[in-house]
Design a protein around this motif. Structure first.
Motif, short mmCIF file in Angstrom:
data_model
loop_
_atom_site.label_atom_id
_atom_site.label_comp_id
_atom_site.label_asym_id
_atom_site.label_seq_id
_atom_site.Cartn_x
_atom_site.Cartn_y
_atom_site.Cartn_z
N PHE A 1 0.82 -1.22 0.00
CA PHE A 1 0.00 0.00 0.00
C PHE A 1 0.85 1.27 0.00
N ARG A 2 2.16 1.11 -0.13
CA ARG A 2 3.02 2.30 -0.09
C ARG A 2 2.99 3.03 -1.43
N GLU A 3 3.34 4.29 -1.41
CA GLU A 3 3.40 5.07 -2.64
C GLU A 3 4.53 4.53 -3.52
N GLY A 4 4.25 4.33 -4.79
CA GLY A 4 5.25 3.85 -5.73
C GLY A 4 5.40 2.35 -5.77
N ALA A 5 4.49 1.60 -5.15
CA ALA A 5 4.58 0.15 -5.17
C ALA A 5 4.50 -0.35 -6.61
N ALA A 6 5.30 -1.37 -6.92
CA ALA A 6 5.33 -1.91 -8.28
C ALA A 6 4.05 -2.67 -8.62
N TYR A 7 3.44 -3.26 -7.61
CA TYR A 7 2.21 -4.02 -7.82
C TYR A 7 1.08 -3.34 -7.05
N GLU A 8 0.11 -2.80 -7.78
CA GLU A 8 -1.01 -2.12 -7.13
C GLU A 8 -1.84 -3.13 -6.34
N PRO A 9 -2.18 -2.83 -5.08
CA PRO A 9 -2.97 -3.76 -4.29
C PRO A 9 -4.44 -3.80 -4.68
N VAL A 10 -4.90 -2.78 -5.39
CA VAL A 10 -6.30 -2.69 -5.81
C VAL A 10 -6.34 -2.47 -7.32
N SER A 11 -7.15 -3.25 -8.02
CA SER A 11 -7.25 -3.09 -9.46
C SER A 11 -7.99 -1.80 -9.80
N SER A 12 -7.88 -1.38 -11.04
CA SER A 12 -8.52 -0.14 -11.48
C SER A 12 -10.03 -0.21 -11.33
N VAL A 13 -10.60 -1.42 -11.43
CA VAL A 13 -12.05 -1.59 -11.31
C VAL A 13 -12.55 -1.15 -9.94
N TYR A 14 -11.73 -1.35 -8.91
CA TYR A 14 -12.19 -1.11 -7.54
C TYR A 14 -11.51 0.06 -6.83
N ILE B 1 -13.83 2.69 -5.26
CA ILE B 1 -14.57 2.17 -4.11
C ILE B 1 -13.64 2.03 -2.92
N ALA B 2 -12.45 1.50 -3.17
CA ALA B 2 -11.52 1.23 -2.08
C ALA B 2 -11.00 2.51 -1.45
N TYR B 3 -10.56 3.45 -2.29
CA TYR B 3 -10.02 4.71 -1.77
C TYR B 3 -11.14 5.73 -1.67
N TYR B 4 -11.93 5.58 -0.63
CA TYR B 4 -13.17 6.35 -0.47
C TYR B 4 -12.93 7.83 -0.20
N ASP B 5 -11.71 8.19 0.19
CA ASP B 5 -11.41 9.59 0.52
C ASP B 5 -10.24 10.10 -0.32
N GLY B 6 -10.10 9.54 -1.51
CA GLY B 6 -8.99 9.93 -2.38
C GLY B 6 -7.76 9.07 -2.15
N GLU B 7 -6.70 9.35 -2.89
CA GLU B 7 -5.47 8.57 -2.78
C GLU B 7 -4.93 8.59 -1.35
N SER B 8 -4.45 7.42 -0.93
CA SER B 8 -3.92 7.29 0.42
C SER B 8 -2.90 6.16 0.41
N TYR B 9 -1.88 6.31 1.24
CA TYR B 9 -0.82 5.31 1.23
C TYR B 9 -0.51 4.82 2.64
N GLY B 10 0.02 3.62 2.70
CA GLY B 10 0.43 3.04 3.96
C GLY B 10 1.71 2.24 3.75
N SER B 11 2.24 1.67 4.83
CA SER B 11 3.47 0.90 4.71
C SER B 11 3.77 0.20 6.03
N ILE B 12 4.72 -0.71 5.98
CA ILE B 12 5.27 -1.31 7.18
C ILE B 12 6.76 -0.96 7.21
N THR B 13 7.22 -0.48 8.34
CA THR B 13 8.63 -0.12 8.49
C THR B 13 9.26 -1.01 9.54
#
Length: 482
Positions: free
Chosen positions: A73-86, A89-101
């Motif tokens: 879910f981090r910005e710039g991930a090579a593999y999008e976790p959510v397809s364009s179809v969804y 719906i998934a990003y209900y409040d606009g683009e948002s990013y997460g990560s594990i450090t």
């Protein structure tokens, strides 16, 4: 996971105490001890994880690789976790990013984050671990949650904490550790059973649902939940200050429903209890002492974890109850009997979907028949096949394939769910009910808490005295004409 996804895509195209739970096998298991705290103001979780690794392989192990699923879910991930179809719906409040450090790792020589998409933590051990030996390491990590209605993310009312911690990659004797890539199609998770001791601290007023039952302790305006779970493939949590909870006992299992907007909560719980009882009777006993169903914001229909499932709050009532049954079936086909979902998604999704057919076939009050559900699967599959043949020429309808090879979620759903239903219904018709259910029971008892390959499943049906190899081969290789 995505039962309702099939319907949507087809439509779019055509128009305070400590509880030890679980039944651990005789083998020694690795163990995760996690002490975590969630800060809702920051949307952050911080955690210490003590990991006791037991080498049950036949080989010397010098590096332990862990999947870092939240990095998808981090910005710039090579593999999008959510397809364009969804995405909308998934990003209900606009683009948002997460990560594990990963902040630090102790008890090793060195460590680094790498893999195909910064998705693997490699821990290089100071000394190799030989078969039947153990080693312990400590990982301190933080998770920043994206505002996304997904497995790991902050939805409008619930924080979904699926796959939130470093998970040891599953091991294959021939190929070694299997590194999971977070594809948007399907469930890109593959792990082996371990024991868990998990503590989560949240502000007072928040309720946590989890893969196990637990009690709480309170101090300084915070509440700490503690759980233990034996022989589980994953451990998941969901946190909210809006939950209502209703529970019932079924054959010694506490079934709890966490919800915030369900006028039919009693019916939802009843359906879950009926499904638990039916699958236990039909396949074999449920392994754990609790089962939690969680209503949440989720861009798909539902998501399964051992002892806990997520249910999308956007589903229509009929689909919601269907999803309750499907996700409950995953407690047998995924949670207890494992498989490599990245390579053989049909093994758990197809069988969970057909198990859902079995449930409704035997519960006529719900108004669904086997004939109607199998016909719907056939209609959906034929529509997919016709459309994809026109677009791509000869379609690849093989079922043993990596998630990364699917052209779309539409293709994935039809080859795992719909074709999976057709495979198991054809098998049942061919060998008869007695042998079909005997094969399923044998499959469950033989591979409970283990990871099964396609040949393992096939062998269980072959043991009934019928040569089923040709049928499986034609479906799995895509040569069957449907």
């Amino acid at each position: 996971m995505k039962r309702v996804l099939c319907l949507l895509l087809c439509a779019a195209v055509l128009c305070g105490g400590l509880f030890v739970v679980g039944c651990a096998p005789s083998a020694v298991l690795s163990k995760y001890t996690i002490d975590a705290e969630y800060d809702p103001d920051a949307g952050m979780l911080s955690a210490d994880m003590h990991f006791d690794y037991y080498n049950d392989t036949e080989n010397e192990i010098s590096v332990l690789p862990f999947n870092l699923f939240p990095n998808a879910f981090r910005e710039g991930a090579a593999y999008e976790p959510v397809s364009s179809v969804y995405r909308s719906i998934a990003y209900y409040d606009g683009e948002s990013y997460g990560s594990i450090t990963v902040e630090s790792v102790a008890g090793c020589e060195r460590w680094e984050v790498g893999g195909a998409d910064e998705n693997i933590l490699f821990v290089y051990l100071a000394s190799s671990v030989f078969p039947e030996e153990s080693v312990s390491i400590d990982i301190y990590f933080t998770v920043a949650f994206a505002h996304v209605k997904h497995r790991t993310g902050i939805a409008e009312k619930v924080v979904n904490m699926g796959n939130f911690y470093p998970v040891l990659c599953a091991y294959d004797q021939a190929a070694g550790f299997y590194e999971c890539v977070y594809y948007s199609d399907g469930d890109p998770f593959y792990s082996e059973c371990a024991d868990y001791d998990v503590s989560l601290t949240v502000p007072a007023g928040y309720i946590a649902a989890a893969s196990a039952a637990g009690k709480t302790s309170q101090r300084d305006g915070k509440v700490t939940y503690r759980y233990t779970l034996s022989s589980a493939r994953d451990f998941a949590l969901a946190v909210s200050d809006a939950f209502e909870v209703t529970s019932r006992q079924v054959n010694g299992v506490t079934v709890s429903y966490y919800y915030y907007d369900d006028g039919g909560a009693a019916e939802t719980l009843e359906t879950a209890c009926e499904a638990m009882a039916y699958f236990g009777e039909t396949f074999g006993s449920y392994a754990y002492q609790s089962y939690a169903l969680v209503q949440t914001g989720f861009c798909y229909g539902g998501m399964e974890y051992p002892g806990m499932v997520l249910l999308s709050d956007s589903l229509e009532r009929e689909d919601y109850l269907y999803t309750v049954v499907h996700e409950t079936a995953h407690q047998w086909w995924y949670a207890m009997v494992g498989s490599n979902q990245l390579e053989y998604a049909w093994m758990d999704e197809g069988l969970a979907e057909y198990s859902t057919v079995l449930f409704f076939e035997n519960r006529p009050a719900y108004g669904r028949t086997r004939e109607e559900m199998v016909h719907a699967a056939l209609t959906g599959y034929k529509a997919y096949y016709s459309i994809y043949n026109q677009i791509f020429g000869e379609s690849d309808t093989s079922m043993n394939r990596n998630l990364g090879t699917y052209v779309s979620e539409y293709e994935y759903v039809n080859l795992t769910y719909n074709k999976g239903v057709l495979l198991f219904d054809t098998l049942r018709e061919g060998i008869g009910d007695n042998k079909f259910f005997a094969g399923l029971k044998d499959y469950f008892s033989s591979y409970r808490f283990s990871v099964a390959a396609p040949e393992d499943m096939i062998a269980c049906f072959r043991k009934t005295g019928i040569d089923v190899d040709g049928l499986f081969d034609s479906f799995l290789r895509g040569t069957a004409v449907i």
